[in-house]
Design a protein around this motif. Structure first.
Motif, PDB file in Angstrom:
ATOM      1  N   PHE A  34       0.107  -5.182   8.577  1.00 56.30           N
ATOM      2  CA  PHE A  34      -0.974  -5.559   7.856  1.00 56.30           C
ATOM      3  C   PHE A  34      -1.223  -6.993   7.272  1.00 56.30           C
ATOM      4  CE2 PHE A  34      -3.701  -5.769   4.054  1.00 56.30           C
ATOM      5  CZ  PHE A  34      -4.913  -5.999   4.547  1.00 56.30           C
ATOM      6  N   ARG A  68      -6.740  -0.712   8.490  1.00 59.49           N
ATOM      7  CA  ARG A  68      -5.661  -0.310   7.416  1.00 59.49           C
ATOM      8  C   ARG A  68      -6.240   0.771   6.437  1.00 59.49           C
ATOM      9  NH1 ARG A  68      -4.581  -2.955   1.701  1.00 59.49           N
ATOM     10  NH2 ARG A  68      -6.929  -2.277   1.494  1.00 59.49           N
ATOM     11  N   SER A  92      -3.258  -5.127  -3.654  1.00 59.96           N
ATOM     12  CA  SER A  92      -3.370  -5.478  -2.272  1.00 59.96           C
ATOM     13  C   SER A  92      -4.593  -6.158  -2.160  1.00 59.96           C
ATOM     14  CB  SER A  92      -3.246  -4.392  -1.285  1.00 59.96           C
ATOM     15  OG  SER A  92      -4.163  -3.413  -1.601  1.00 59.96           O
ATOM     16  N   LYS A 143       1.004  -1.089   0.052  1.00 60.37           N
ATOM     17  CA  LYS A 143       0.064  -0.069  -0.017  1.00 60.37           C
ATOM     18  C   LYS A 143       0.860   1.237  -0.079  1.00 60.37           C
ATOM     19  CE  LYS A 143      -4.435   0.221  -0.411  1.00 60.37           C
ATOM     20  NZ  LYS A 143      -4.819   0.220  -1.545  1.00 60.37           N
ATOM     21  N   LEU A 185       1.174   3.625   3.094  1.00 63.45           N
ATOM     22  CA  LEU A 185       1.613   3.031   4.446  1.00 63.45           C
ATOM     23  C   LEU A 185       2.870   2.738   4.490  1.00 63.45           C
ATOM     24  CD1 LEU A 185      -0.977  -0.045   4.936  1.00 63.45           C
ATOM     25  CD2 LEU A 185      -1.182   2.334   5.632  1.00 63.45           C
ATOM     26  N   GLU A 217       4.290  -0.829   8.774  1.00 61.68           N
ATOM     27  CA  GLU A 217       2.430  -1.054   8.483  1.00 61.68           C
ATOM     28  C   GLU A 217       2.260  -2.009   7.552  1.00 61.68           C
ATOM     29  OE1 GLU A 217       1.655   3.689   9.991  1.00 61.68           O
ATOM     30  OE2 GLU A 217       1.893   3.135   8.108  1.00 61.68           O
ATOM     31  N   ASN A 218       2.779  -1.965   6.479  1.00 66.84           N
ATOM     32  CA  ASN A 218       2.585  -2.835   5.375  1.00 66.84           C
ATOM     33  C   ASN A 218       2.768  -4.220   5.714  1.00 66.84           C
ATOM     34  OD1 ASN A 218       1.753  -2.109   2.590  1.00 66.84           O
ATOM     35  ND2 ASN A 218       3.326  -0.763   2.888  1.00 66.84           N
TER      36      ASN A 218
END
Lengths: 194, 220
Positions: A79, B9, B78, A68, A71, A75-76
């Motif tokens: 997640f 997120r 993602s 992402k 981020l 944080e990536n």
């Protein structure tokens, strides 16, 4: 798209998929990953006929890396860990990033990384999730020499630990030499005749 | 656990990309200031059309944000990360809808009295206005997940999404704007709000399944 292929990957084996551009290498990998439907055929893990058992034990990394952009690296990874119900500590993630050559980038946005660093970030997920099967679409692209060596060592170690890897790679003599299987995708008969 | 991770997120991503949150509000403000200029009318005419205009603005400003619910995730890959994580797909859709509601629905609800004020909507209608939007904005987000999942691999699919989702939103607009209108006329909005709640429950139960099916179709 391509003529039927069939292969068995034993623990510790590496298979390299070869084929011309447009022969369907990515399609095959995506189908195996569960991102597109296999029109005919199936993938099985060990003796289990259940497809979800296969999916639970494999990890796919394609051209779209899945980072992402806004981020940070940490944080990536956090997640991806929590969405896969894997618990990791902040310290473990920092070590992981260090191993991936991203030390000092923990709090950088993925957007600000170079193409090679983005790839390293995505590849470090493999080490975090501990899946048996790695399905990698052109994993060496964008990596520098150091990065290629790191990934090569990572794949070698994974094979030694009883994992299995299926990948596509151009111009990677070292990885071709390591491969147990070479799968070449041929155009299907229907396409040849047309 | 997974549900929270995805919500967290998405909220974080929206928060960092502030335009996601501001865009609908700026859109509303720009258009609402046009009405007095275009109509050239006094407070009474404006107050008459206010319930409908405030509601339509809330709906349209949300509509322009729906496209990105799945499109961004599809484009950066993602989507694959959580689809392949083994997470229950309708549950993933639900968390996407919740995150969208938190970042778009809540600002729209809170902003509605401002657009109402600019159109001389009677103050006593503000409560019902916000209540009706509180029930309706989750419907926008939930229907948005279906639309967004259907068009995620189409370039410039925003128009198509509007065409797909608008007919489904028509009853929501009728009951929502109706509730506010009844209040300004001094009648009870109870019936309208009940019907609106019915729509919300229907969407909450069916939309995640429909959107999950749409994602699967697009991945095949």
């Amino acid at each position: 798209m391509f003529a039927p292929v069939s292969f068995i990957l034993q623990p510790g084996q590496l298979a390299v998929i070869a084929g011309a551009n447009g022969s369907g290498k990515t399609t095959l990998l995506e189908a195996l990953a569960g991102l597109s439907l296999l029109r005919r055929g199936e993938a099985r893990f060990a003796q289990s006929a259940e497809q979800h058992v296969w999916l639970q034990n494999s990890h796919y990394l394609g051209h779209k890396l899945g980072n992402k952009a806004n981020l940070t690296c940490l944080e990536n990874l956090q997640f991806v860990a929590s969405i896969n119900a894997t618990s990791v500590t902040q310290h473990q993630l920092e070590l992981l990033l260090e191993e991936a050559g991203l030390a000092g980038y923990e709090y950088q946005f993925a957007n600000d990384l170079s193409a090679g660093q983005k790839k390293r970030l995505a590849l470090s997920r493999l080490l975090m999730l501990n899946k048996t099967f790695w399905l990698l679409d052109e994993p060496f692209v964008n990596l520098d020499h150091g990065g290629c060596d790191w990934l090569y060592a990572m794949i070698e170690r994974h094979l030694k630990q009883g994992g299995a890897v299926l990948l596509t790679a151009h111009d990677q003599k070292k990885i071709h030499a390591l491969a147990d299987h070479h799968i070449t995708l041929q155009p299907s008969a229907a396409e040849v005749s047309s | 656990m997974r549900f929270q991770a995805l919500v967290k997120r998405d909220v974080l991503v929206s928060w960092r990309k502030k335009s996601n949150i501001y865009q609908p509000l700026v859109f509303q403000l720009l258009i609402v200031t046009m009405f007095p200029l275009g109509l050239g009318a006094g407070a009474q005419t404006l107050a008459k059309i206010a319930p409908a205009v405030v509601w339509i603005l809330a709906l349209l400003s949300t509509l322009i944000t729906l496209e990105n619910i799945f499109k961004d995730d599809f484009e950066d890959g993602s989507l694959g990360v959580y689809v392949l994580s083994g997470m229950n797909l309708p549950l993933a859709v639900l968390s996407k809808a919740l995150a969208h509601w938190l970042t778009t629905g809540i600002p729209v609800i809170l902003f509605a009295p401002v657009t109402g004020m600019l159109l001389h909507l009677p103050e006593q209608a503000n409560g019902i206005l916000m209540l009706s939007l509180l029930i309706a904005t989750p419907i926008f987000s939930l229907l948005g997940t279906i639309g967004s999942a259907l068009i995620m691999n189409i370039k410039n699919g925003g128009m198509l999404l509007s065409v797909l989702v608008m007919p489904l939103l028509a009853p929501v607009l009728i009951f929502g704007a109706g509730a506010v209108l009844e209040t300004t006329l001094g009648n009870s909005a109870y019936g309208h709000l009940m019907l609106l709640s019915g729509c919300a429950v229907l969407c909450l139960t069916l939309a995640p399944l429909a959107a999950a099916a749409a994602i699967k179709i697009n991945l095949e």
